[in-house]
Design an enzyme around this catalytic site. Structure first.
Site, mmCIF file in Angstrom:
data_model
loop_
_atom_site.group_PDB
_atom_site.id
_atom_site.type_symbol
_atom_site.label_atom_id
_atom_site.label_comp_id
_atom_site.label_asym_id
_atom_site.label_seq_id
_atom_site.Cartn_x
_atom_site.Cartn_y
_atom_site.Cartn_z
ATOM 1 N N GLY A 32 49.333 50.888 36.169
ATOM 2 C CA GLY A 32 50.039 52.147 35.982
ATOM 3 C C GLY A 32 51.130 52.254 37.015
ATOM 4 N N ASN A 33 51.872 53.298 36.921
ATOM 5 C CA ASN A 33 52.992 53.524 37.831
ATOM 6 C C ASN A 33 52.496 53.847 39.239
ATOM 7 O OD1 ASN A 33 55.648 54.045 38.736
ATOM 8 N ND2 ASN A 33 56.195 55.039 36.821
ATOM 9 N N ILE A 34 53.417 53.940 40.172
ATOM 10 C CA ILE A 34 53.093 54.311 41.549
ATOM 11 C C ILE A 34 52.492 55.718 41.546
ATOM 12 C CG2 ILE A 34 54.059 54.700 43.850
ATOM 13 C CD1 ILE A 34 56.406 52.841 42.966
ATOM 14 N N ASP A 79 29.195 38.119 36.542
ATOM 15 C CA ASP A 79 29.678 39.165 37.437
ATOM 16 C C ASP A 79 30.806 39.960 36.782
ATOM 17 O OD1 ASP A 79 27.943 38.240 39.392
ATOM 18 O OD2 ASP A 79 29.416 36.841 40.189
#
Length: 212
Positions: A10-12, A80
């Site tokens: 996703g974006n910052i 895992d």
């Protein structure tokens, strides 16, 4: 839950690390978090982006590659669960935004040499948020070097991710964080867990607040 390697993007300021931590705790999974604070060029880049873009992106690519290579080599992906808060392709996407054409061409050649050596995730969770929400989150977490990020830059990042997802058949679960608040609403986090029990074909699949 049949996905052994999940990446969140996703974006910052979208909440990638927050969700990665929550999922890792729930599934008792190995957690891979981007070590952005170790990049000495990041504060300099926000002050003088043109001057420091190339060393910034090279450092990020090298660190991401080393971290993913080291972590995934030690994991048994058949038993895992691994949760990461970044996709390696983000190196190329951010480079496309930040680098001059000749620098990007060189960077792309390096990327294409090392990218095939990495294991690709089984599922990408993409956190979608408007710029106004991203800016709120950026201010809230109060990293000094991020406080001057402009809306225009966040829009460029958003457009680059959107273009990438449209052009590549990545198995993606798209979450609108204005509708699904997984941190504050336990029911919304449960919706995500339930969504991860489903099998998805390659392409984008949208998770709504009603669970559809």
């Amino acid at each position: 839950m049949n996905y052994r390697f999940i990446t969140i993007e996703g974006n910052i300021g979208a909440g990638k690390t927050t969700l990665a931590n929550m999922l890792a705790r729930h599934y008792h999974a190995k957690l891979i978090l981007e070590e952005f604070a170790d990049n000495p060029f990041l504060p300099k880049f926000y002050e003088k982006p043109r001057q420091y873009a190339f060393p910034l992106e090279l450092f990020f690519m090298a660190e991401r590659y080393k971290q993913l290579k080291d972590m995934l080599q030690t994991q048994d992906l058949f038993s895992d669960v691994v949760i990461s808060d970044y996709l390696f392709i983000k190196s190329l996407l951010f480079a496309r935004i930040n680098l001059a054409e000749d620098e990007y061409n060189l960077y792309q050649k390096l990327f294409e040499i090392i990218n095939p050596q990495l294991v690709q995730p089984d599922l990408l969770i993409f956190l979608n948020a408007p710029v106004s929400r991203l800016q709120q989150n950026i201010r809230k977490r109060n990293r000094s070097y991020e406080q001057q990020i402009e809306d225009e830059y966040l829009l460029k990042v958003q457009q680059m991710y959107t273009q990438y997802l449209k052009q590549h058949a990545v198995r993606t679960l798209m979450i609108d964080t204005t509708q699904i608040d997984f941190l504050a609403n336990p029911g919304h986090f449960t919706l995500i867990l339930q969504a991860l029990e489903k099998e998805y074909a390659p392409g984008i699949h949208y998770l709504e607040a009603n669970g559809q």
